[in-house]
Design an enzyme around this catalytic site. Sequence first.
Site, PDB file in Angstrom:
ATOM      1  N   CYS A  33      54.561  81.611  29.412  1.00  0.00           N
ATOM      2  CA  CYS A  33      53.758  82.496  29.480  1.00  0.00           C
ATOM      3  C   CYS A  33      53.279  83.240  30.476  1.00  0.00           C
ATOM      4  O   CYS A  33      52.694  84.090  30.679  1.00  0.00           O
ATOM      5  CB  CYS A  33      52.406  81.958  28.621  1.00  0.00           C
ATOM      6  N   CYS A 102      47.863  74.563  26.907  1.00  0.00           N
ATOM      7  CA  CYS A 102      47.191  75.131  27.991  1.00  0.00           C
ATOM      8  C   CYS A 102      46.670  74.142  28.652  1.00  0.00           C
ATOM      9  O   CYS A 102      46.288  74.303  30.125  1.00  0.00           O
ATOM     10  CB  CYS A 102      46.294  76.172  27.491  1.00  0.00           C
TER      11      CYS A 102
HETATM   12 FE1  FES Z   1      49.855  79.903  28.720  1.00  0.00          FE
HETATM   13 FE2  FES Z   1      47.601  79.096  27.633  1.00  0.00          FE
HETATM   14  S1  FES Z   1      48.945  80.805  26.818  1.00  0.00           S
HETATM   15  S2  FES Z   1      48.467  78.433  29.474  1.00  0.00           S
END
Ligand code: FES
Length: 144
Positions: A33, A102
Amino acid sequence: MYSDKVMDHFKNPRNVGEIENPSGVGEVGNPVCGDIMNIYIKVENNVITDAKFKTFGCGAAIASSSMATELIRGKTLEEAWDISNKAVAEALEGLPPIKMHCSVLAEEGIHKAINDYRKKQGLEPWAEKNPHSHDHSGDSTCQP
Ligand code: FES
């Protein structure tokens, strides 16, 4: 989708910022991400007397960093090392499964900050007990 605790720590994150002359810094990122978390710690007599964070990331990552810094303050390095991402998520009254990773950033950030401190002291880094939970390769669950 999110518990009140997560929303609280996302909207009013605790311990945001940097520590001047920190004893240790841990920077971790999730390649999927692109979220980045920095954890700063101050250590005195083997106890974490201060912890702060700067996170460029999703709400769950911000809430996890906020809770993680709260959890490690006042803890010995050994106690802080043993705080798992599950413990962070539980303290937040749960995270949606798709957001559990996360909280892994927070565990990794704590570990890196502690090992940065140990390195500065000329000590061997501590080894990860459960390296698999830190393997993001093939992690397709990270949804911003
Ligand atoms: Fe990547 Fe939360 S979506 S750390």
